[in-house]
Motif scaffolding. Structure first.
Motif, PDB file in Angstrom:
ATOM      1  N   VAL A   1       0.860  -1.182   0.000  1.00 45.64           N
ATOM      2  CA  VAL A   1       0.000   0.000   0.000  1.00 45.64           C
ATOM      3  C   VAL A   1       0.894   1.228   0.000  1.00 45.64           C
ATOM      4  N   ARG A   2       0.500   2.234  -0.773  1.00 44.28           N
ATOM      5  CA  ARG A   2       1.261   3.491  -0.813  1.00 44.28           C
ATOM      6  C   ARG A   2       0.332   4.655  -0.511  1.00 44.28           C
ATOM      7  N   ASN A   3       0.763   5.484   0.446  1.00 43.03           N
ATOM      8  CA  ASN A   3       0.055   6.725   0.767  1.00 43.03           C
ATOM      9  C   ASN A   3       0.680   7.924   0.070  1.00 43.03           C
TER      10      ASN A   3
ATOM     11  N   SER B   1       3.819   8.834  -3.089  1.00 49.44           N
ATOM     12  CA  SER B   1       4.632   8.205  -4.137  1.00 49.44           C
ATOM     13  C   SER B   1       6.105   8.165  -3.743  1.00 49.44           C
ATOM     14  N   ALA B   2       6.746   7.014  -4.022  1.00 48.67           N
ATOM     15  CA  ALA B   2       8.179   6.833  -3.747  1.00 48.67           C
ATOM     16  C   ALA B   2       8.611   5.531  -4.415  1.00 48.67           C
ATOM     17  N   GLY B   3       9.910   5.281  -4.419  1.00 55.42           N
ATOM     18  CA  GLY B   3      10.460   3.986  -4.799  1.00 55.42           C
ATOM     19  C   GLY B   3      10.102   3.531  -6.198  1.00 55.42           C
ATOM     20  N   SER B   4       9.726   2.245  -6.277  1.00 57.81           N
ATOM     21  CA  SER B   4       9.528   1.635  -7.602  1.00 57.81           C
ATOM     22  C   SER B   4       8.370   2.271  -8.357  1.00 57.81           C
ATOM     23  N   LEU B   5       7.414   2.840  -7.638  1.00 59.09           N
ATOM     24  CA  LEU B   5       6.280   3.497  -8.313  1.00 59.09           C
ATOM     25  C   LEU B   5       6.792   4.675  -9.148  1.00 59.09           C
ATOM     26  N   CYS B   6       7.706   5.448  -8.565  1.00 59.32           N
ATOM     27  CA  CYS B   6       8.245   6.613  -9.278  1.00 59.32           C
ATOM     28  C   CYS B   6       9.073   6.179 -10.479  1.00 59.32           C
ATOM     29  N   ARG B   7       9.852   5.109 -10.296  1.00 62.23           N
ATOM     30  CA  ARG B   7      10.681   4.618 -11.422  1.00 62.23           C
ATOM     31  C   ARG B   7       9.793   4.077 -12.539  1.00 62.23           C
ATOM     32  N   ARG B   8       8.744   3.339 -12.152  1.00 66.02           N
ATOM     33  CA  ARG B   8       7.888   2.685 -13.148  1.00 66.02           C
ATOM     34  C   ARG B   8       7.060   3.682 -13.935  1.00 66.02           C
TER      35      ARG B   8
ATOM     36  N   LEU C   1       0.306  -5.727  -6.020  1.00 67.99           N
ATOM     37  CA  LEU C   1       0.771  -7.069  -5.673  1.00 67.99           C
ATOM     38  C   LEU C   1       2.069  -7.368  -6.426  1.00 67.99           C
ATOM     39  N   PHE C   2       2.991  -8.017  -5.735  1.00 66.01           N
ATOM     40  CA  PHE C   2       4.251  -8.432  -6.356  1.00 66.01           C
ATOM     41  C   PHE C   2       4.478  -9.903  -6.051  1.00 66.01           C
ATOM     42  N   LEU C   3       5.023 -10.619  -7.038  1.00 60.88           N
ATOM     43  CA  LEU C   3       5.373 -12.021  -6.801  1.00 60.88           C
ATOM     44  C   LEU C   3       6.683 -12.073  -6.034  1.00 60.88           C
TER      45      LEU C   3
ATOM     46  N   HIS D   1      13.336 -10.606  -9.546  1.00 62.66           N
ATOM     47  CA  HIS D   1      13.251  -9.253  -8.955  1.00 62.66           C
ATOM     48  C   HIS D   1      11.823  -8.871  -8.584  1.00 62.66           C
ATOM     49  N   ASP D   2      11.098  -9.818  -7.994  1.00 60.69           N
ATOM     50  CA  ASP D   2       9.742  -9.563  -7.491  1.00 60.69           C
ATOM     51  C   ASP D   2       8.866  -8.798  -8.491  1.00 60.69           C
ATOM     52  N   PRO D   3       8.530  -9.417  -9.619  1.00 60.57           N
ATOM     53  CA  PRO D   3       7.736  -8.686 -10.621  1.00 60.57           C
ATOM     54  C   PRO D   3       6.339  -8.331 -10.117  1.00 60.57           C
TER      55      PRO D   3
ATOM     56  N   ASP E   1       4.747   4.149   2.588  1.00 64.64           N
ATOM     57  CA  ASP E   1       4.304   2.887   1.976  1.00 64.64           C
ATOM     58  C   ASP E   1       4.809   1.724   2.817  1.00 64.64           C
ATOM     59  N   TYR E   2       4.339   0.521   2.499  1.00 68.83           N
ATOM     60  CA  TYR E   2       4.810  -0.666   3.228  1.00 68.83           C
ATOM     61  C   TYR E   2       4.418  -1.918   2.461  1.00 68.83           C
ATOM     62  N   LYS E   3       5.107  -3.002   2.815  1.00 78.47           N
ATOM     63  CA  LYS E   3       4.869  -4.303   2.189  1.00 78.47           C
ATOM     64  C   LYS E   3       4.470  -5.302   3.264  1.00 78.47           C
ATOM     65  N   LEU E   4       3.433  -6.073   2.992  1.00 78.83           N
ATOM     66  CA  LEU E   4       3.006  -7.123   3.922  1.00 78.83           C
ATOM     67  C   LEU E   4       3.007  -8.478   3.224  1.00 78.83           C
TER      68      LEU E   4
ATOM     69  N   GLY F   1      10.882  -2.730   5.857  1.00 76.50           N
ATOM     70  CA  GLY F   1       9.862  -3.085   4.867  1.00 76.50           C
ATOM     71  C   GLY F   1       8.803  -2.019   4.677  1.00 76.50           C
ATOM     72  N   CYS F   2       9.143  -0.799   5.099  1.00 74.97           N
ATOM     73  CA  CYS F   2       8.186   0.304   4.885  1.00 74.97           C
ATOM     74  C   CYS F   2       8.979   1.579   4.659  1.00 74.97           C
ATOM     75  N   ARG F   3       8.297   2.630   4.269  1.00 71.39           N
ATOM     76  CA  ARG F   3       8.943   3.948   4.205  1.00 71.39           C
ATOM     77  C   ARG F   3       8.257   4.854   5.224  1.00 71.39           C
ATOM     78  N   ILE F   4       9.090   5.537   5.999  1.00 73.90           N
ATOM     79  CA  ILE F   4       8.603   6.445   7.040  1.00 73.90           C
ATOM     80  C   ILE F   4       9.372   7.755   6.884  1.00 73.90           C
TER      81      ILE F   4
HETATM   82  O1  C5P Z   1      10.349  -0.850  -3.967  1.00 69.10           O
HETATM   83  P1  C5P Z   1       8.934  -0.364  -3.758  1.00 69.10           P
HETATM   84  O2  C5P Z   1       8.796   1.110  -3.858  1.00 69.10           O
HETATM   85  O3  C5P Z   1       7.948  -1.102  -4.625  1.00 69.10           O
HETATM   86  O4  C5P Z   1       8.592  -0.772  -2.252  1.00 69.10           O
HETATM   87  C1  C5P Z   1       7.362  -0.402  -1.644  1.00 69.10           C
HETATM   88  C2  C5P Z   1       7.460  -0.707  -0.164  1.00 69.10           C
HETATM   89  O5  C5P Z   1       7.551  -2.108   0.062  1.00 69.10           O
HETATM   90  C3  C5P Z   1       8.712  -0.110   0.490  1.00 69.10           C
HETATM   91  O6  C5P Z   1       8.385   0.319   1.791  1.00 69.10           O
HETATM   92  C4  C5P Z   1       9.687  -1.273   0.543  1.00 69.10           C
HETATM   93  O7  C5P Z   1      10.583  -1.163   1.628  1.00 69.10           O
HETATM   94  C5  C5P Z   1       8.757  -2.455   0.705  1.00 69.10           C
HETATM   95  N1  C5P Z   1       9.272  -3.681   0.069  1.00 69.10           N
HETATM   96  C6  C5P Z   1       9.821  -4.688   0.841  1.00 69.10           C
HETATM   97  N2  C5P Z   1      10.297  -5.834   0.255  1.00 69.10           N
HETATM   98  C7  C5P Z   1      10.223  -6.000  -1.066  1.00 69.10           C
HETATM   99  C8  C5P Z   1       9.652  -4.998  -1.871  1.00 69.10           C
HETATM  100  C9  C5P Z   1       9.184  -3.837  -1.273  1.00 69.10           C
HETATM  101  O8  C5P Z   1       9.878  -4.561   2.057  1.00 69.10           O
HETATM  102  N3  C5P Z   1      10.675  -7.134  -1.596  1.00 69.10           N
END
Ligand code: C5P
Length: 237
Positions: free
Chosen positions: A93-95, A97-104, A120-122, A128-130, A175-178, A197-200
Motif C-alpha cells: 500500500v502506498r500513501n 509516491s516513492a520507490g519503484s512506483l516513481c521509477r515505473r 501485488l508483487f510475486l 526481482h519480485d515482478p 508505503d509498506y509491504k506485507l 519493509g516500509c517507508r517512514i
Molecule cells: O520498492 P517499492 O517502492 O515497490 O517498495 C514499496 C514498499 O515495500 C517499500 O516500503 C519497501 O521497503 C517495501 N518492500 C519490501 N520488500 C520488497 C519490496 C518492497 O519490504 N521485496
C-alpha cells in the motif's frame, strides 16, 4: 518450548523449528540487504531493533483485529511465531509516491496518493519480485480470489491503524509491504513489520527514516530506526 534446527535463512531473518510443529522461532539478524541482495552489510543492533519494533507493531495490529503470526518475544533478537503456509505474493500500500512506483511511472516522489494505492508483487528474488495482479495470482494458484480479497482488506486495515500511529508520533507512513499466510483456514499476517519493509518520513522535514537510508547511502541507518521507535514509545536494549 525448545528451539530446534534451522529451517530457512532469509536475507535478514532465519526461521527455526521448535518442538511444537505449529510454532517457529524467528531470529532477526544484523544482516542488511537491498537490491535483491546486491548490497549487503552487517549493521550493529539491527536484529534487536527490528525484533522489538516488529513485536510492538504486531501487538498493535493484533489488538486492532488484524490476525498475526506473532506470539511473543523470546529474546532481544528472537520471536515465537505461528507456523503459516505462506502465500508468495507481497501486498504493497502506498500513501505517498516513492520507490519503484516513481521509477515505473516516471512520477515525482512525494505526491499524496488519494486513495492509497494497492499493488501485488510475486515474491521471487531471481525475477526481482515482478508486479502481478489478482488474475495472475488466481490463475497460477498462488492464492484464491477469496484469499486475495481478505489480504487486501487486511492490508488496508493495517494502513488505518499504522497511519494514525505514525502520524501521532510526527511521522508519515509513506508505503509498506506485507506478507500473509494460511493458518487453520484463516489469512494471517506473517513476516515482519519494521523500517526495513516500509517507508517512514518525518512529517515536518520529510527526513527518510527507513531502509532508504541504507539503499541510498544516507548513513545513520540504525540510529534512525531507533529514533522512529523512540517516538512510538518502543524500548530498545
Ligand atoms: O520498492 P517499492 O517502492 O515497490 O517498495 C514499496 C514498499 O515495500 C517499500 O516500503 C519497501 O521497503 C517495501 N518492500 C519490501 N520488500 C520488497 C519490496 C518492497 O519490504 N521485496
Amino acid at each position: 518450548m525448545e528451539k530446534r534446527e534451522e529451517l530457512y535463512a532469509g536475507k535478514a531473518k532465519s526461521v527455526f523449528k521448535t518442538d511444537d510443529p505449529d510454532r517457529f522461532v524467528l531470529v532477526f539478524r544484523d544482516d542488511t540487504s537491498a537490491f535483491d541482495g546486491e548490497k549487503k552489510e552487517q549493521l550493529n543492533r539491527k536484529g534487536m531493533v527490528n525484533n522489538k519494533f516488529n513485536a510492538f507493531v504486531m501487538e498493535k495490529l493484533e489488538a486492532a483485529g488484524v490476525p498475526t503470526h506473532f506470539e511473543g518475544l523470546l529474546s532481544s533478537t528472537e520471536s515465537l511465531v505461528k507456523k503459516l503456509d505462506m502465500i508468495p505474493v507481497e501486498c504493497v500500500v502506498r500513501n505517498i509516491s516513492a520507490g519503484s512506483l516513481c521509477r515505473r511511472l516516471g512520477v515525482e516522489e512525494g505526491q499524496e496518493l488519494n486513495p492509497p494505492t494497492y499493488e501485488l508483487f510475486l515474491k521471487d528474488d531471481a525475477l526481482h519480485d515482478p508486479m502481478v495482479n489478482e488474475s495472475l495470482a488466481v490463475s497460477f494458484g498462488w492464492a484464491t480470489a477469496d484469499e486475495l480479497a481478505r489480504m487486501k482488506e487486511l492490508t488496508y486495515k493495517v494502513n488505518d491503524v499504522l497511519k494514525t500511529l505514525f502520524d501521532d508520533a510526527g511521522m508519515l507512513l509513506v508505503d509498506y509491504k506485507l506478507e500473509f499466510g494460511r493458518s487453520g483456514g484463516d489469512i494471517v499476517l506473517g513476516d515482519e513489520f519494521s523500517p526495513d519493509g516500509c517507508r517512514i518520513w518525518d512529517k515536518e522535514t520529510r527526513k527518510k527514516m527507513d531502509k532508504d537510508r541504507f539503499r541510498q547511502g544516507l548513513g545513520s541507518v540504525i540510529e534512525t530506526y531507533e529514533e522512529v521507535g523512540a517516538r512510538l514509545g518502543i524500548e530498545f536494549d
